[in-house]
Design an enzyme around this catalytic site. Sequence first.
Site, PDB file in Angstrom:
ATOM      1  N   THR A  91       0.873  -1.186   0.000  1.00 55.13           N
ATOM      2  CA  THR A  91       0.000   0.000   0.000  1.00 55.13           C
ATOM      3  C   THR A  91       0.907   1.233   0.000  1.00 55.13           C
ATOM      4  O   THR A  91       1.023   1.921   1.011  1.00 55.13           O
ATOM      5  CB  THR A  91      -0.913   0.025   1.244  1.00 55.13           C
ATOM      6  OG1 THR A  91      -0.098  -0.151   2.417  1.00 55.13           O
ATOM      7  CG2 THR A  91      -1.951  -1.053   1.209  1.00 55.13           C
ATOM      8  N   PHE A 159       3.835  -6.684  12.135  1.00 61.28           N
ATOM      9  CA  PHE A 159       4.743  -5.721  12.775  1.00 61.28           C
ATOM     10  C   PHE A 159       6.211  -6.036  12.511  1.00 61.28           C
ATOM     11  O   PHE A 159       7.085  -5.584  13.248  1.00 61.28           O
ATOM     12  CB  PHE A 159       4.473  -5.681  14.291  1.00 61.28           C
ATOM     13  CG  PHE A 159       3.049  -5.353  14.621  1.00 61.28           C
ATOM     14  CD1 PHE A 159       2.585  -4.053  14.543  1.00 61.28           C
ATOM     15  CD2 PHE A 159       2.153  -6.354  14.970  1.00 61.28           C
ATOM     16  CE1 PHE A 159       1.256  -3.746  14.816  1.00 61.28           C
ATOM     17  CE2 PHE A 159       0.818  -6.062  15.251  1.00 61.28           C
ATOM     18  CZ  PHE A 159       0.377  -4.749  15.175  1.00 61.28           C
ATOM     19  N   LEU A 160       6.486  -6.838  11.495  1.00 58.91           N
ATOM     20  CA  LEU A 160       7.888  -7.256  11.285  1.00 58.91           C
ATOM     21  C   LEU A 160       8.775  -6.090  10.878  1.00 58.91           C
ATOM     22  O   LEU A 160       8.319  -5.132  10.246  1.00 58.91           O
ATOM     23  CB  LEU A 160       7.988  -8.380  10.257  1.00 58.91           C
ATOM     24  CG  LEU A 160       7.598  -8.137   8.804  1.00 58.91           C
ATOM     25  CD1 LEU A 160       8.703  -7.453   8.015  1.00 58.91           C
ATOM     26  CD2 LEU A 160       7.267  -9.465   8.145  1.00 58.91           C
ATOM     27  N   ARG A 161      10.042  -6.207  11.289  1.00 64.08           N
ATOM     28  CA  ARG A 161      11.034  -5.202  10.892  1.00 64.08           C
ATOM     29  C   ARG A 161      11.898  -5.779   9.787  1.00 64.08           C
ATOM     30  O   ARG A 161      12.258  -6.956   9.840  1.00 64.08           O
ATOM     31  CB  ARG A 161      11.961  -4.870  12.070  1.00 64.08           C
ATOM     32  CG  ARG A 161      11.293  -4.238  13.252  1.00 64.08           C
ATOM     33  CD  ARG A 161      12.144  -4.417  14.497  1.00 64.08           C
ATOM     34  NE  ARG A 161      12.330  -5.834  14.811  1.00 64.08           N
ATOM     35  CZ  ARG A 161      13.221  -6.311  15.666  1.00 64.08           C
ATOM     36  NH1 ARG A 161      14.049  -5.503  16.285  1.00 64.08           N
ATOM     37  NH2 ARG A 161      13.309  -7.608  15.913  1.00 64.08           N
ATOM     38  N   LYS A 214      -1.797  -0.907  13.940  1.00 64.72           N
ATOM     39  CA  LYS A 214      -0.606  -0.916  13.085  1.00 64.72           C
ATOM     40  C   LYS A 214      -0.065   0.498  12.854  1.00 64.72           C
ATOM     41  O   LYS A 214       1.127   0.771  13.050  1.00 64.72           O
ATOM     42  CB  LYS A 214      -0.981  -1.579  11.753  1.00 64.72           C
ATOM     43  CG  LYS A 214       0.012  -1.401  10.655  1.00 64.72           C
ATOM     44  CD  LYS A 214       1.262  -2.178  10.934  1.00 64.72           C
ATOM     45  CE  LYS A 214       2.371  -1.752  10.018  1.00 64.72           C
ATOM     46  NZ  LYS A 214       3.470  -2.674   9.979  1.00 64.72           N
ATOM     47  N   GLY A 263      19.991  11.194  14.937  1.00 61.32           N
ATOM     48  CA  GLY A 263      20.878  11.108  13.777  1.00 61.32           C
ATOM     49  C   GLY A 263      20.186  11.687  12.566  1.00 61.32           C
ATOM     50  O   GLY A 263      19.476  12.698  12.673  1.00 61.32           O
ATOM     51  N   CYS A 270       7.974   2.257   5.284  1.00 62.12           N
ATOM     52  CA  CYS A 270       6.850   2.177   6.234  1.00 62.12           C
ATOM     53  C   CYS A 270       6.636   3.457   7.041  1.00 62.12           C
ATOM     54  O   CYS A 270       5.621   4.129   6.871  1.00 62.12           O
ATOM     55  CB  CYS A 270       7.063   0.997   7.174  1.00 62.12           C
ATOM     56  SG  CYS A 270       7.226  -0.548   6.272  1.00 62.12           S
TER      57      CYS A 270
HETATM   58  C1  UGA Z   1       8.984  -0.447  10.864  1.00 63.05           C
HETATM   59  C2  UGA Z   1       8.509  -0.898  12.251  1.00 63.05           C
HETATM   60  O1  UGA Z   1       9.589  -0.867  13.173  1.00 63.05           O
HETATM   61  C3  UGA Z   1       7.934  -2.328  12.184  1.00 63.05           C
HETATM   62  O2  UGA Z   1       7.422  -2.710  13.442  1.00 63.05           O
HETATM   63  C4  UGA Z   1       6.821  -2.352  11.134  1.00 63.05           C
HETATM   64  O3  UGA Z   1       6.262  -3.658  11.001  1.00 63.05           O
HETATM   65  C5  UGA Z   1       7.389  -1.910   9.799  1.00 63.05           C
HETATM   66  O4  UGA Z   1       7.923  -0.576   9.920  1.00 63.05           O
HETATM   67  C6  UGA Z   1       6.264  -1.938   8.798  1.00 63.05           C
HETATM   68  O5  UGA Z   1       5.335  -1.130   8.934  1.00 63.05           O
HETATM   69  O6  UGA Z   1       6.235  -2.832   7.942  1.00 63.05           O
HETATM   70  P1  UGA Z   1      11.196  -0.926   9.427  1.00 63.05           P
HETATM   71  O7  UGA Z   1      10.629  -0.019   8.389  1.00 63.05           O
HETATM   72  O8  UGA Z   1      11.785  -2.237   9.012  1.00 63.05           O
HETATM   73  O9  UGA Z   1      10.062  -1.304  10.518  1.00 63.05           O
HETATM   74  O10 UGA Z   1      12.329  -0.076  10.157  1.00 63.05           O
HETATM   75  P2  UGA Z   1      12.654   0.376  11.631  1.00 63.05           P
HETATM   76  O11 UGA Z   1      13.554  -0.601  12.274  1.00 63.05           O
HETATM   77  O12 UGA Z   1      11.426   0.759  12.350  1.00 63.05           O
HETATM   78  O13 UGA Z   1      13.523   1.700  11.327  1.00 63.05           O
HETATM   79  C7  UGA Z   1      12.909   2.801  10.652  1.00 63.05           C
HETATM   80  C8  UGA Z   1      13.854   3.923  10.471  1.00 63.05           C
HETATM   81  O14 UGA Z   1      14.054   4.587  11.707  1.00 63.05           O
HETATM   82  C9  UGA Z   1      15.239   3.580   9.958  1.00 63.05           C
HETATM   83  O15 UGA Z   1      15.587   4.502   8.951  1.00 63.05           O
HETATM   84  C10 UGA Z   1      16.130   3.740  11.161  1.00 63.05           C
HETATM   85  O16 UGA Z   1      17.452   4.112  10.829  1.00 63.05           O
HETATM   86  C11 UGA Z   1      15.440   4.872  11.909  1.00 63.05           C
HETATM   87  N1  UGA Z   1      15.717   4.901  13.355  1.00 63.05           N
HETATM   88  C12 UGA Z   1      15.360   3.870  14.145  1.00 63.05           C
HETATM   89  C13 UGA Z   1      16.332   6.025  13.904  1.00 63.05           C
HETATM   90  O17 UGA Z   1      16.665   6.997  13.198  1.00 63.05           O
HETATM   91  N2  UGA Z   1      16.561   6.066  15.252  1.00 63.05           N
HETATM   92  C14 UGA Z   1      16.209   5.043  16.073  1.00 63.05           C
HETATM   93  O18 UGA Z   1      16.434   5.139  17.291  1.00 63.05           O
HETATM   94  C15 UGA Z   1      15.594   3.914  15.505  1.00 63.05           C
END
Ligand code: UGA
Length: 446
Positions: A91, A159-161, A214, A263, A270
């Site tokens: 989506t 909710f997977l990463r 979500k 940062g 997402c």
């Molecule tokens: C995110 C959510 O964490 C998942 O739970 C969700 O299922 C997923 O979106 C989705 O909707 O499918 P994801 O996109 O894989 O997962 O990435 P994240 O690990 O959440 O990181 C997102 C961004 O935030 C990255 O660019 C990361 O570098 C940044 N980030 C994360 C920060 O800048 N600071 C932090 O402390 C943590």
Amino acid sequence: MRRVTLNISVIGTGYLGATHAACMAELGFDVIGVDVDPEKIESLSRGELPFHEPGLPELIRKHVDSGRLRFTTDMSEVGAWGDVHFIAVGTPQVKGGTGADLTYVDAATTSLVRSITKSGALIVGKSTVPVGTAARLYDLVQEQKNPGVELSLAWNPEFLREGFAVEDTLRPDRLVVGTRTEADEAKLREVYAEALGRDTPWVSTDFETAELVKVAANAFLATKISFINAFAEVTETVGGDITTLADAIGFDDRIGRKFLNAGVGFGGGCLPKDIRALQTRVAELGLDHSMKFLDEIDQINLRRRKKAVARAFELLDQDVVGKKIAVLGITFKPLSDDVRDAPGLDVAARLFNAGADVHVYDPEGNKNAAKRYPRLGYVDSLTEAVKDAELVVLTTEWNEFKALTPADLQDLVAAKRFVDARNVLPAAQWEAAGWTFAQLGRKFNG
Ligand code: UGA
């Protein structure tokens, strides 16, 4: 092993669908993955993935070989066979707008419903959708189902990463299901019996709550990141250390330390699009003000990219034209090759557009980035990227970059200048080794 009897289909074999299909097979179900893209189906059938996800290719190969998992483009194969059909199509953000594009969800559901001839099947939405979509699709299913076929619909957000997709799917921290009947919930309990046996929290609710859980989770995560980044703007000005501040507030259990890494901000397929789609949806509902703060969350986040570029300019005395700059990390986060809305790619492109001679290195992301920005210089190793560079900018915290020491680079670069836009390197050590070293969230004294 437990005897499992449900036949499971997964419609859409992108990131979410391919992972879900492989994990359902790992749990012992017979699974068919369906996609409209024949090339994707062919490569998945060989156990090859068009994206990087640790452990997933091995799991797919294992179950393609065991015969428990197969892929097809033919929806009718699953219509006569499946007991539970997961919809896992994308989506994305609508082109030229901020809402979610539901074309694929609608098309997949319609085509699936028309093909279902096995009565009593359950369609389960996994895609991230604007609230109200499940109720609309429920009606669509009832209107379009084949005569004599009983069909229902449930919503079960994922909710997977990225980078931990297999682990998160096999061992979720909670399961959320929105259903309209007890029978539908019971069927989903059967699907997730393994996790339930481990006492995984089970949240049984209505469609609207399931859809909102979500986007609320992603909005909260985005808010945490922008919250700490807003403080980074303050410490950059008055002095102070953003990492220590995050550590200190993170000791409070009610706050927690996770997702407080300041940062260059968040990116990916997402968080950015989900906060925009949520704002758009509530505005459609006449609630413009409820999610207005998310606009600020987005703006704070986008300002971080500009700040990383501004730091690069500062270190080069405002003159980047023709200067060789090494950009380390182009994916939105480590362990991924995803460059959608990636801060590093944005920073690299801005520096390039300002006339810098940008050399990008990412362990997994170069290929995808080159499709979006073919004009940047992509190289295959860190050494090549930093060789004779006037400035090094770290934008994704891959382990390879986090392990860097001043000694690793000092004989390669043309000048000892470094912007650590993820705040992962020990500044004092680099400064002591004679580097002009800047981070985000720390005052830079030149
Ligand atoms: C995110 C959510 O964490 C998942 O739970 C969700 O299922 C997923 O979106 C989705 O909707 O499918 P994801 O996109 O894989 O997962 O990435 P994240 O690990 O959440 O990181 C997102 C961004 O935030 C990255 O660019 C990361 O570098 C940044 N980030 C994360 C920060 O800048 N600071 C932090 O402390 C943590």
